[in-house]
Design a protein around this motif. Sequence first.
Motif, PDB file in Angstrom:
ATOM      1  N   ARG A 271     -23.464 -96.619 128.511  1.00  0.00           N
ATOM      2  CA  ARG A 271     -23.033 -95.353 129.528  1.00  0.00           C
ATOM      3  C   ARG A 271     -23.483 -95.371 130.645  1.00  0.00           C
ATOM      4  O   ARG A 271     -22.819 -95.568 132.155  1.00  0.00           O
TER       5      ARG A 271
ATOM      6  N   MET B 159     -21.869 -99.919 138.918  1.00  0.00           N
ATOM      7  CA  MET B 159     -21.555 -98.970 139.391  1.00  0.00           C
ATOM      8  C   MET B 159     -21.952 -98.328 141.293  1.00  0.00           C
ATOM      9  O   MET B 159     -21.478 -98.672 142.320  1.00  0.00           O
TER      10      MET B 159
ATOM     11  N   ASN C 220     -24.164-105.017 130.432  1.00  0.00           N
ATOM     12  CA  ASN C 220     -23.909-104.310 129.638  1.00  0.00           C
ATOM     13  C   ASN C 220     -22.025-104.214 129.840  1.00  0.00           C
ATOM     14  O   ASN C 220     -21.366-105.284 131.002  1.00  0.00           O
ATOM     15  N   GLU C 221     -20.517-104.049 128.177  1.00  0.00           N
ATOM     16  CA  GLU C 221     -19.910-105.000 128.817  1.00  0.00           C
ATOM     17  C   GLU C 221     -18.523-103.985 129.594  1.00  0.00           C
ATOM     18  O   GLU C 221     -17.797-104.764 130.043  1.00  0.00           O
ATOM     19  N   ILE C 222     -19.088-103.187 130.454  1.00  0.00           N
ATOM     20  CA  ILE C 222     -17.884-102.580 130.884  1.00  0.00           C
ATOM     21  C   ILE C 222     -18.653-102.989 132.968  1.00  0.00           C
ATOM     22  O   ILE C 222     -16.785-103.902 133.408  1.00  0.00           O
ATOM     23  N   THR C 223     -19.115-103.737 133.717  1.00  0.00           N
ATOM     24  CA  THR C 223     -19.636-104.332 134.076  1.00  0.00           C
ATOM     25  C   THR C 223     -19.324-106.369 133.880  1.00  0.00           C
ATOM     26  O   THR C 223     -18.268-106.083 134.757  1.00  0.00           O
TER      27      THR C 223
ATOM     28  N   ILE D 215     -15.992-101.527 140.735  1.00  0.00           N
ATOM     29  CA  ILE D 215     -15.647-100.457 140.277  1.00  0.00           C
ATOM     30  C   ILE D 215     -16.004 -98.825 141.162  1.00  0.00           C
ATOM     31  O   ILE D 215     -16.743 -98.724 141.529  1.00  0.00           O
TER      32      ILE D 215
ATOM     33  N   ASP E  66     -14.535 -96.331 139.459  1.00  0.00           N
ATOM     34  CA  ASP E  66     -14.966 -95.171 138.501  1.00  0.00           C
ATOM     35  C   ASP E  66     -14.852 -95.904 136.667  1.00  0.00           C
ATOM     36  O   ASP E  66     -13.594 -96.909 137.194  1.00  0.00           O
ATOM     37  N   TYR E  67     -15.275 -95.118 135.532  1.00  0.00           N
ATOM     38  CA  TYR E  67     -14.691 -95.805 134.632  1.00  0.00           C
ATOM     39  C   TYR E  67     -15.244 -94.615 133.820  1.00  0.00           C
ATOM     40  O   TYR E  67     -15.342 -93.264 133.868  1.00  0.00           O
TER      41      TYR E  67
ATOM     42  N   GLU F 193     -26.416 -97.369 132.106  1.00  0.00           N
ATOM     43  CA  GLU F 193     -26.601 -99.014 132.343  1.00  0.00           C
ATOM     44  C   GLU F 193     -25.172 -99.271 133.556  1.00  0.00           C
ATOM     45  O   GLU F 193     -25.029 -99.237 134.753  1.00  0.00           O
TER      46      GLU F 193
ATOM     47  N   ASN G 150     -13.983 -83.080 137.817  1.00  0.00           N
ATOM     48  CA  ASN G 150     -13.966 -84.117 137.682  1.00  0.00           C
ATOM     49  C   ASN G 150     -12.921 -83.677 139.206  1.00  0.00           C
ATOM     50  O   ASN G 150     -12.785 -85.214 140.121  1.00  0.00           O
TER      51      ASN G 150
ATOM     52  N   MET H 210     -15.435 -94.142 128.982  1.00  0.00           N
ATOM     53  CA  MET H 210     -15.339 -95.054 127.318  1.00  0.00           C
ATOM     54  C   MET H 210     -15.391 -93.583 126.681  1.00  0.00           C
ATOM     55  O   MET H 210     -15.851 -92.389 126.786  1.00  0.00           O
ATOM     56  N   ASN H 211     -15.097 -93.831 125.575  1.00  0.00           N
ATOM     57  CA  ASN H 211     -14.322 -92.964 124.835  1.00  0.00           C
ATOM     58  C   ASN H 211     -15.973 -93.049 124.196  1.00  0.00           C
ATOM     59  O   ASN H 211     -16.994 -93.467 124.220  1.00  0.00           O
ATOM     60  N   THR H 212     -15.576 -91.168 123.655  1.00  0.00           N
ATOM     61  CA  THR H 212     -16.970 -90.161 123.485  1.00  0.00           C
ATOM     62  C   THR H 212     -17.150 -91.082 121.867  1.00  0.00           C
ATOM     63  O   THR H 212     -17.086 -92.049 121.364  1.00  0.00           O
ATOM     64  N   LEU H 213     -18.896 -91.321 121.471  1.00  0.00           N
ATOM     65  CA  LEU H 213     -19.138 -91.928 120.739  1.00  0.00           C
ATOM     66  C   LEU H 213     -18.311 -92.064 118.773  1.00  0.00           C
ATOM     67  O   LEU H 213     -18.845 -91.072 118.399  1.00  0.00           O
TER      68      LEU H 213
ATOM     69  N   LYS I 227      -8.184 -89.516 130.513  1.00  0.00           N
ATOM     70  CA  LYS I 227      -7.775 -88.043 131.190  1.00  0.00           C
ATOM     71  C   LYS I 227      -8.715 -88.326 132.609  1.00  0.00           C
ATOM     72  O   LYS I 227      -9.542 -88.387 132.951  1.00  0.00           O
ATOM     73  N   GLY I 228      -7.136 -87.146 133.255  1.00  0.00           N
ATOM     74  CA  GLY I 228      -7.811 -87.024 134.465  1.00  0.00           C
ATOM     75  C   GLY I 228      -7.987 -88.106 135.774  1.00  0.00           C
ATOM     76  O   GLY I 228      -9.250 -88.266 136.463  1.00  0.00           O
ATOM     77  N   LYS I 229      -7.683 -89.855 135.115  1.00  0.00           N
ATOM     78  CA  LYS I 229      -8.234 -90.591 135.532  1.00  0.00           C
ATOM     79  C   LYS I 229      -6.854 -91.113 136.208  1.00  0.00           C
ATOM     80  O   LYS I 229      -5.504 -91.174 135.483  1.00  0.00           O
TER      81      LYS I 229
ATOM     82  N   ASP J 135     -15.243 -99.566 120.375  1.00  0.00           N
ATOM     83  CA  ASP J 135     -15.826 -98.821 122.112  1.00  0.00           C
ATOM     84  C   ASP J 135     -13.916 -98.856 122.542  1.00  0.00           C
ATOM     85  O   ASP J 135     -13.293-100.157 122.400  1.00  0.00           O
TER      86      ASP J 135
END
Lengths: 344, 311
Positions: free
Chosen positions: A330, A337, B82-85, B119, B121-122, A332, A303, B124-127, B206-208, B108
């Motif tokens: 994720r 990005m 996707n919802e992030i975009t 964007i 960096d992004y 996609e 990271n 997302m929670n683990t599953l 974490k780490g962001k 999520d």
Amino acid sequence: MGDYAVPAYFLLSHILRNEIIMPNKITARTIELGTKYSPEFVCTPFKYTLGTLLEGIENGAHILIQAGGGCRYGYYAELQEQIIKDLNIDCEFYNLVTAGKTNVKRIYHMMKKIDPKFSCFKGLYYLSITKKMIFYMDSLDHYIRANIGFEVEKGSFQKVKEEMLESFLKIKNHKELKKCYQKYKQKLEQIEVKKEQVLKVGIIGELYTLMEPYANYELEKVLASMNLEIKRYTNVYYLLFEKRKQVKKYLKNASSYITYQMGADAADNIGRAKELCEQGYDGIIHIKSSFCTPEIGAMPIINKVCSDYQVPVVFLSFDAATSEVGLKTRLEAFFDMLEMRKKQ
Amino acid sequence: MRKGYLGIDIGSISTKGVVLDEQNEILDSLYIWTEGNPIEAVKRLVKELANRLEDVELYGIGTTGSARKLIGLMVDANIVKNEITAHAVGTTHFYPDVRTILEIGGQDSKMILIKNGIITDYAMNTLCAAGTGSFLSSQAKRLGVEIEDFGRLALTSKSPVKIAARCTVFAESDLIHKAQVGYKKEDIVAGLSRSVVLNYLNNVGKGKKIESPIVFQGGVSKNEGVKKYFEEILQSKVIVDPNSHLMGAIGIALLAHKNEDGRKRKFSMIDIPFDTKGFECEKCSNHCEILRIYKDHQMIEAWGSKCGKVS
């Protein structure tokens, strides 16, 4: 694991007189079997390999050979042997690596026990062919990965590759292997590809999840369908023959981030992350099976490397779950990005 | 007739619809519960919007959220993302200089870092559903608090109890113990809100590097308690837009406008029969779960086959 059943089968079928059983391709049933008899929180490679061994027994095997090392994997063979014995299955278990170490003499005696007529000379001869075969397979795989996302006719790379693996099983000596390799290399290079505005990603991480497509939900296929050029360092040739030398280079090159090895491929991956950043890759995907301790240790450092170079990185953990939807979302988003950044 | 662009965000808990006009102004919006049936939810949503906007013709439809692919087929969307975009596009439209988007939805949670509208960096929670809306609402039920009052109740607390932030299973047993020991309800609710924030920052963040301006959205952003603890812990102002729960739908409507393909679509497309049938293929030991999708009683697509030979 992946296509490596082919060279393993080739080697064993030539040096031993016993009947060798080709393992089934990993399916949902393999992992179900493996999970059923595994400790709950063990990492997924354990479950996959145990499942494969159990399927082998179902197909009639009564001699099992297991090899592995580097991390906890080094002790899995003993544990799996015990689990299989506890199931009251009558079979012989041979472990090529004990306590993380291999010993040529020990392996020789093992082979002698499996087949009293085992010849050392023959063994070494076919081992050298197998080594070359793995080398050829892996070098062609590098080419395929970089180009499969851009093939004009879908599925053409896969078709040639399957043909190649089949004919690799039939070769008899070095000369034939080389001829076979050259033929398919040419065939692969003739496949028409169309490359424009290429986005490049590097895949790093834990070795089993990287190399077994079922374990990573065919990540490489998904990436190829997004028209990405893919680079992956880890393969069997690397692990067996190159790692010892390469890891020193990685440590030197990434000395500002890491001084000592951290077990398994953690140090390698940090070095690779830095190398990918320097070579102008657009993004890095780090994958591992859940609870993989060496990679968990490497993640914060990767990271850091990526944020220093401003290269996006995504971390994915795989377990024996079956839904691929979360993974697709994720990937996609990651692809979107990368594309947006490139356009800017 | 006016031109309109429909954006639908089908989440695990709620389904959101937004219609934009040609100037990208919101004509109307709707927020309903998915109730485990995205197809029915979208039918209700579109019918309701059609009733309210009789003079609008749709020139673009976009779908996002976890059911985006299925619903995209159903409503004949011109864009499926996707919802992030979608969230990033929606938020940067209203807040062009935003640097960090915190988003907590039903199932999520994600963090999107943005620089110059792009964007960078992004995460997302683990599953796993730790610290998301569905966890909050199930715990609200356990405590007998309406989810709408949850945030306000949290604000009244003077000393929030400590609740394990790592995992919902541990959080839940922590919460039960604290309640049985006799802590006040508002303190428990406040502790829970705080644990959601800590969980989010530990897991997703974490780490962001979180830089302001920070925009907080998704269903949970309506919870004042969670917002307050975000501000307290990040030591920075956190913006919650009045439309924070609709950002994904707005984003995808904007994208539908941008990627207009010239075809006109009617609200009445929703009346075409649409159905799915799932079965398990027995042809090899993979036992793929195959889902067939029927539109107008004809199979238009099949998903889930690993070998590609079965449809």
